[in-house]
Structure formats: structure tokens, C-alpha cells
Enzyme design. Structure first.
Site, PDB file in Angstrom:
ATOM      1  CG  HIS A 151      -1.825   1.247   1.177  1.00 58.79           C
ATOM      2  ND1 HIS A 151      -3.019   1.267   0.495  1.00 58.79           N
ATOM      3  CD2 HIS A 151      -1.655   2.479   1.709  1.00 58.79           C
ATOM      4  CE1 HIS A 151      -3.550   2.472   0.617  1.00 58.79           C
ATOM      5  NE2 HIS A 151      -2.740   3.217   1.348  1.00 58.79           N
ATOM      6  CB  THR A 176     -11.382   7.969  -7.833  1.00 61.16           C
ATOM      7  OG1 THR A 176     -10.989   6.811  -8.556  1.00 61.16           O
ATOM      8  CG2 THR A 176     -11.751   9.089  -8.810  1.00 61.16           C
ATOM      9  CG  HIS A 212      -4.651   3.319  -9.343  1.00 58.34           C
ATOM     10  ND1 HIS A 212      -4.841   4.157  -8.254  1.00 58.34           N
ATOM     11  CD2 HIS A 212      -5.498   3.748 -10.299  1.00 58.34           C
ATOM     12  CE1 HIS A 212      -5.776   5.042  -8.549  1.00 58.34           C
ATOM     13  NE2 HIS A 212      -6.182   4.830  -9.788  1.00 58.34           N
ATOM     14  CG  ASN A 226      -5.078  10.071 -12.871  1.00 54.63           C
ATOM     15  OD1 ASN A 226      -4.550  10.629 -13.820  1.00 54.63           O
ATOM     16  ND2 ASN A 226      -6.125   9.281 -13.012  1.00 54.63           N
ATOM     17  CG  HIS A 276      -5.581   4.364 -15.116  1.00 56.62           C
ATOM     18  ND1 HIS A 276      -6.902   4.035 -14.928  1.00 56.62           N
ATOM     19  CD2 HIS A 276      -5.231   5.167 -14.078  1.00 56.62           C
ATOM     20  CE1 HIS A 276      -7.335   4.617 -13.827  1.00 56.62           C
ATOM     21  NE2 HIS A 276      -6.350   5.312 -13.297  1.00 56.62           N
TER      22      HIS A 276
END
Length: 110
Positions: A46, A95, A100, A87, A102
């Protein structure tokens, strides 16, 4: 992190359409795809956002990119091209507070 959506997916508490998994990362199809191919890759460690990366995470981030290149080839989008996006922060569109990446492709991207 207990309330992290991606941590719950990594633990198997929430199902996903898995594309790739090993001891360091999990890749799965985005539930709201923005391209014909839209895969998310998350580290199993995390890390809330890019702002929280430490020097010790350099190898992990490089590893994530090599995994995403393999996935692009596996899904047949490497020849025509693809985009990798991460992002950082709410204003940038992050969000979920778990870093993460994409992978977008499978057609002309705007």
C-alpha cells in the site's frame, strides 16, 4: 490499509477480472473502462499516491512498468500503441488512495 478498495481487491475480499498477478503486483480490468482495453496495475504494497513514493520504491515502480509492457503485448495492443497513466491527487483524478497505473489502448486515444 483496512478501508482501501484496492487492498481489499488484492486480499480477494472484492472480486476483480484479473489479468495478471504475482507476489508484487495485481493487474485487473477497470470496471469503468475509458478505452477498449483498460487495465489497472496496483502494487500489493500500500502506497497512497505518487507523493508517498520513497527511494526504496524505485525498483517496484520500474517493475510495474515492465509488467504493463508484458500485459500490452499479451492483450495485443503493443503494436499500435497504448498509454500508461498514474493520477496523483484528487484534482488530477485519483479516486482511490492507493497508487495505481492505468493501461489504455485498443483503439485511437484522444
Amino acid at each position: 490499509m483496512e478501508d482501501c478498495l484496492f487492498c481489499k481487491i488484492i486480499k480477494g475480499e472484492i472480486p476483480c477480472d484479473k489479468v495478471y498477478e504475482d507476489d508484487k503486483v495485481l493487474s485487473f480490468k477497470d470496471i469503468n473502462p475509458e478505452a477498449p482495453v483498460h487495465v489497472l496495475t496496483v502494487p500489493k504494497k500500500h502506497i497512497s499516491s505518487t507523493n508517498d513514493l520513497k527511494a526504496e520504491d524505485e525498483e517496484l515502480v520500474g517493475y510495474i512498468y515492465t509488467v504493463m509492457v508484458k500485459i500490452a503485448k499479451q492483450l495485443g495492443i503493443s503494436e499500435k500503441g497504448y498509454r500508461i497513466i498514474s493520477n496523483c491527487g484528487e484534482d488530477a483524478g485519483q479516486t482511490v488512495s492507493h497508487i495505481h497505473f492505468h493501461l489504455l489502448g485498443g483503439g485511437k486515444l484522444d
